[in-house]
Design an enzyme around this catalytic site. Sequence first.
Site, PDB file in Angstrom:
ATOM      1  N   LYS A 167      30.962  42.777  41.527  1.00  0.00           N
ATOM      2  CA  LYS A 167      31.534  43.027  40.194  1.00  0.00           C
ATOM      3  C   LYS A 167      30.700  44.077  39.458  1.00  0.00           C
ATOM      4  CE  LYS A 167      33.602  38.456  40.096  1.00  0.00           C
ATOM      5  NZ  LYS A 167      33.399  37.034  39.856  1.00  0.00           N
ATOM      6  N   ASP A 221      36.946  36.889  31.376  1.00  0.00           N
ATOM      7  CA  ASP A 221      37.325  36.179  32.605  1.00  0.00           C
ATOM      8  C   ASP A 221      38.364  35.092  32.294  1.00  0.00           C
ATOM      9  OD1 ASP A 221      37.072  35.877  35.370  1.00  0.00           O
ATOM     10  OD2 ASP A 221      35.503  34.350  35.203  1.00  0.00           O
ATOM     11  N   GLN A 257      29.454  33.383  36.358  1.00  0.00           N
ATOM     12  CA  GLN A 257      29.876  33.162  37.747  1.00  0.00           C
ATOM     13  C   GLN A 257      29.914  31.653  38.001  1.00  0.00           C
ATOM     14  OE1 GLN A 257      30.859  35.579  39.928  1.00  0.00           O
ATOM     15  NE2 GLN A 257      31.396  33.950  41.331  1.00  0.00           N
TER      16      GLN A 257
END
Length: 285
Positions: free
Chosen positions: A58, A125, A102
């Site tokens: 990412k 996200d 994450q």
Amino acid sequence: MTQTQAARLMDGTALARRIVEDTARRAAELTDRTGTAPCLATVLVGEDPASVTYVRMKQNRCRKAGITSRHVALAATTTTDELVRTLRELSADPGVHGILLQHPVGDHIDERAAFEAIAPEKDVDGVTFASFATMSFGLPGFVSCTPGGIVRLLDEYGVDPAGKRAVVVGRSAILGKPVGMLLLARDATVTYCHSRTRDLSAAVREADIVVAAVGRPRLIRGQDIKPGAVVIDAGYNPGNVGDVDFDSAVERASLITPVPGGVGPMTIATLLEQTVTAAGRQLGV
Ligand code: NAP
């Protein structure tokens, strides 16, 4: 003699490339106008090799798109309170426009408490309750990245969910549930299936749009696909195998995502796109 026509493939790699190119253009424009590059903070707890690889991937993709990233690496022993504090600090930091935690974060951490410490305007996200709500009501906000990418693929291939029967197999917070809500917001008639569903085949046979989001290799078989249905396979199992039995489904569907190269590339593209959008909103451009 009847001849079956194989489905057209939905090329997520090509669409994701175009989205990333467009995102890079927007990032460069924003940087020129404001003197500030969009910045994504990535937060990783522990050193799980797969998570380390995902975060690095990412960050690399951010760099190529003109997005800076700030990485926060926390010890595996980090507590919920410590993680929440870190995420609140990043939420309050004007130099950070998007935050990616994450996950999974480890069993000893209250993942929901951590997600909720992310400010909704930086939740690129799409993991907070606030993002789920705005997404479900079709209001401005950030979508969960894989579901958002799936809807973009449908748009790209001219699939209008309105009035169609959509069957979503899987109901996880990051994938199954939100993709069903996005389809509902687009006026599909949505059925969720999960591990307690009694007759999965019967449900799938009714579907004009099937979204497989399970994590079970080739669970959905071609014989259950309604001829002409659109098949989205979000599954990603070891050996590059999806949740749909591609070889049999391709003979019955009208459109189908390959694995890899379908849904997968859309996730990061959506993350980058939402980071630049978040930066634009926060910088007032
Ligand atoms: P998850 O959290 O494990 O959820 C799996 C879902 O499938 C659950 O809702 C579960 O039901 C349901 N399920 C399990 N066995 C079933 C069965 N036999 N019949 C019907 N439903 C069943 O997984 P996830 O995170 O949503 O991921 C699903 C898949 O998508 C995985 O292959 C993952 O690698 C992939 N994925 C891909 C991307 C991408 O970027 N392409 C992103 C995220 C995930 P219960 O709720 O009843 O347990």
